[in-house]
Design a protein around this motif. Structure first.
Motif, PDB file in Angstrom:
ATOM      1  N   GLY A 227      35.334  49.554  38.119  1.00  0.00           N
ATOM      2  CA  GLY A 227      34.150  49.816  38.929  1.00  0.00           C
ATOM      3  C   GLY A 227      33.874  51.279  39.178  1.00  0.00           C
ATOM      4  N   VAL A 228      34.816  52.134  38.771  1.00  0.00           N
ATOM      5  CA  VAL A 228      34.641  53.559  39.007  1.00  0.00           C
ATOM      6  C   VAL A 228      34.347  54.304  37.708  1.00  0.00           C
ATOM      7  N   GLY A 229      34.649  53.682  36.573  1.00  0.00           N
ATOM      8  CA  GLY A 229      34.399  54.312  35.285  1.00  0.00           C
ATOM      9  C   GLY A 229      35.619  54.956  34.659  1.00  0.00           C
ATOM     10  N   THR A 230      36.790  54.763  35.268  1.00  0.00           N
ATOM     11  CA  THR A 230      38.011  55.332  34.693  1.00  0.00           C
ATOM     12  C   THR A 230      38.234  54.829  33.275  1.00  0.00           C
ATOM     13  N   MET A 231      38.122  53.512  33.104  1.00  0.00           N
ATOM     14  CA  MET A 231      38.404  52.930  31.799  1.00  0.00           C
ATOM     15  C   MET A 231      37.310  53.262  30.782  1.00  0.00           C
ATOM     16  N   ILE A 232      36.093  53.500  31.251  1.00  0.00           N
ATOM     17  CA  ILE A 232      35.043  53.997  30.357  1.00  0.00           C
ATOM     18  C   ILE A 232      35.439  55.370  29.832  1.00  0.00           C
ATOM     19  N   THR A 233      35.878  56.235  30.738  1.00  0.00           N
ATOM     20  CA  THR A 233      36.247  57.595  30.360  1.00  0.00           C
ATOM     21  C   THR A 233      37.447  57.605  29.423  1.00  0.00           C
ATOM     22  N   TYR A 234      38.489  56.847  29.754  1.00  0.00           N
ATOM     23  CA  TYR A 234      39.688  56.829  28.912  1.00  0.00           C
ATOM     24  C   TYR A 234      39.396  56.219  27.552  1.00  0.00           C
ATOM     25  N   ALA A 235      38.590  55.148  27.495  1.00  0.00           N
ATOM     26  CA  ALA A 235      38.260  54.517  26.207  1.00  0.00           C
ATOM     27  C   ALA A 235      37.361  55.410  25.359  1.00  0.00           C
ATOM     28  N   SER A 236      36.673  56.361  25.993  1.00  0.00           N
ATOM     29  CA  SER A 236      35.803  57.256  25.230  1.00  0.00           C
ATOM     30  C   SER A 236      36.605  58.200  24.336  1.00  0.00           C
ATOM     31  N   TYR A 237      37.897  58.348  24.618  1.00  0.00           N
ATOM     32  CA  TYR A 237      38.766  59.191  23.787  1.00  0.00           C
ATOM     33  C   TYR A 237      39.518  58.359  22.743  1.00  0.00           C
ATOM     34  N   LEU A 238      39.076  57.119  22.525  1.00  0.00           N
ATOM     35  CA  LEU A 238      39.801  56.147  21.714  1.00  0.00           C
ATOM     36  C   LEU A 238      39.214  56.029  20.316  1.00  0.00           C
ATOM     37  N   GLY A 239      40.055  55.734  19.320  1.00  0.00           N
ATOM     38  CA  GLY A 239      39.601  55.536  17.948  1.00  0.00           C
ATOM     39  C   GLY A 239      39.084  54.127  17.725  1.00  0.00           C
ATOM     40  N   GLU A 240      38.409  53.911  16.597  1.00  0.00           N
ATOM     41  CA  GLU A 240      37.780  52.627  16.298  1.00  0.00           C
ATOM     42  C   GLU A 240      38.762  51.564  15.830  1.00  0.00           C
ATOM     43  N   ASP A 241      39.986  51.954  15.477  1.00  0.00           N
ATOM     44  CA  ASP A 241      40.904  50.987  14.894  1.00  0.00           C
ATOM     45  C   ASP A 241      41.707  50.212  15.932  1.00  0.00           C
ATOM     46  N   ASN A 242      41.532  50.506  17.213  1.00  0.00           N
ATOM     47  CA  ASN A 242      42.251  49.787  18.265  1.00  0.00           C
ATOM     48  C   ASN A 242      41.593  48.449  18.567  1.00  0.00           C
ATOM     49  N   SER A 243      42.396  47.423  18.793  1.00  0.00           N
ATOM     50  CA  SER A 243      41.890  46.143  19.273  1.00  0.00           C
ATOM     51  C   SER A 243      41.755  46.228  20.783  1.00  0.00           C
TER      52      SER A 243
END
Length: 440
Positions: A227-243
């Motif tokens: 609800g705060v966007g932490t996981m949006i921010t952390y996932a934004s540094y993520l590659g496409e090959d992760n499930s």
């Protein structure tokens, strides 16, 4: 400038778990469990984590990885020409600053108790000690110290700061809590605490179903950093090959497991050495840790060493969460306004220094921010992210969910999107309405 990324999948998972594993697990969770009937609250909380928390976590992952942006930039980029969604994302950035304003105050308490554990200066007078140090100018000073540690890690960047720190802290948190739990459950009288914690009794649910639901939902969102966007921010540094489905499930399981593990430390100690939950209710939300458990260390062999290990684990957990809270607005300034990481960290750190000091000086304001305001903002924020994922992204969200996923995970995409579109927003909006009704 080139955008940073995680060096490894493990680094991302540990950072995300670190964001989730914090004071929500080892400070707020034991108090909430005690307040709402022990095992009954645990069951309701686990159900909400599974049915609401995990799908919500995946929705934030989808937004972050697809956009490669902070919450405000993510929603604005994925819904071009619609300014209103950018404001929903900006609401998450503001929520992060509100969270950090009270969180760093509690972090200051932990920092002080960690230092005091070496001398045992609060032994025998934990209630009076906490009352003396919890609010006022000294509390504000320790808030500044904790905030400085947080800013130093964020200043190091995604790889050199956040990922490196969480890779070191997360194993230490688990080891310290596991050792403490193994010791606590063997203490004479610990069985009564374990019974309170684990033996299911539906009576508290029947007596106050609405209150139980509100409390468990707020705790689930708080402890998963939703609800705060932490996981949006952390996932934004993520590659496409992760499930995303696999990573989200691992993160939720690890986070919830550490929270449950903390209960195996707190409740056996309270019942074995303090005679029950009296110290928790006397100390309010802070009582379970800073009065109840802290007061027990005087009665055990090598009490100072045990206290250092306990508050050391909590200090690491608090830092692993606080760095994610500061990273959200830092990423916003870096992404959207081309501010250097150094200047963004310094400017936002100065802002939270002031807002946190105000909370440290005003107990009434602290209680409102740490309880009512945070629950309202997190619930509203996650509801907005879910509606955006389900109705604005729609099939694009499903495509992002499937990217990098195996056959089993792919089969979950359609029911996940259906729940994100319908059931979960309704549940969160109903919870938000109940919270507003209770407030008014």
């Amino acid at each position: 400038m080139a955008r940073e990324s995680w060096t490894s999948r493990l680094g991302f998972i540990l950072a995300a778990v670190g964001s989730a594993v914090g004071l929500g697990n080892v400070w707020r969770f034991p108090w909430m469990t005690a307040e709402y009937g022990g095992s009954a609250f645990l069951v309701v909380y686990l159900c909400i984590v599974l049915l609401v928390g995990v799908p919500g976590l995946l929705a934030e992952f989808v937004i972050g990885r697809r956009s490669k942006r902070n919450p405000a930039g993510a929603l604005a980029r994925l819904a071009p020409g619609t300014k209103s969604w950018g404001f929903v994302g900006l609401f998450g950035v503001v929520t992060a600053l509100v969270l950090l304003s009270f969180y760093s105050v509690v972090g200051g308490w932990i920092l002080r108790y960690f230092a005091a554990s070496f001398t045992g200066s609060y032994f025998g007078q934990s209630g009076a000690y906490f009352e003396t140090i919890s609010f006022g100018w000294e509390a504000a000073a320790f808030h500044v110290g904790f905030l400085a540690l947080t800013a130093a890690i964020v200043l190091g960047g995604v790889r050199g700061g956040i990922e490196t720190a969480t890779k070191a802290m997360m194993p230490l948190i688990v080891v310290l809590l596991a050792v403490l739990a193994g010791w606590a459950v063997t203490q004479p009288g610990a069985g009564e605490g374990l019974s309170f914690y684990l033996d299911f009794d539906p009576a508290p649910i029947e007596e106050n179903p609405i209150g139980m639901l509100r409390a468990a939902a707020g705790q689930a969102l708080f402890t998963l950093s939703l609800g705060v966007g932490t996981m949006i921010t952390y996932a934004s540094y993520l590659g496409e090959d992760n499930s995303l489905a696999f990573d989200g499930s691992v993160i939720a399981v690890l986070n919830t497991g550490i929270g449950v593990l903390a209960g195996f430390v707190v409740f056996p100690l309270l019942f074995a050495l303090q005679g029950g939950l009296t110290e928790v209710t006397a100390g309010g939300e802070a009582g379970a840790i800073f009065i109840g458990v802290a007061g027990a260390f005087q009665q055990v062999p090598f009490g100072r060493a045990v206290a250092v290990g306990f508050f050391g684990a909590i200090l690491f957990a608090a830092l692993s969460s606080s760095i994610s809270m500061l990273e959200i607005p830092v990423a916003y300034l870096v992404d959207e306004h081309d501010v250097s990481r150094r200047n963004a960290t310094a400017g936002l750190g100065a802002l939270v220094l002031v807002t946190g000091a105000v909370c440290a000086l005003d107990p009434g304001l602290f209680d409102f921010v740490a309880g009512t305001l945070v629950d309202l903002m997190l619930t509203a924020g996650l509801a907005g992210f879910l509606v955006f994922t389900g109705w604005i992204l729609g099939t694009d969200a499903l495509a992002e969910f499937d990217s990098g996923a195996g056959g089993v995970a792919r089969s979950l995409g359609t029911p996940w999107l259906w729940s994100v579109r319908t059931v979960l927003p309704f549940f969160l909006l109903a919870t938000l309405a109940l919270n507003l009704y209770s407030l008014l």
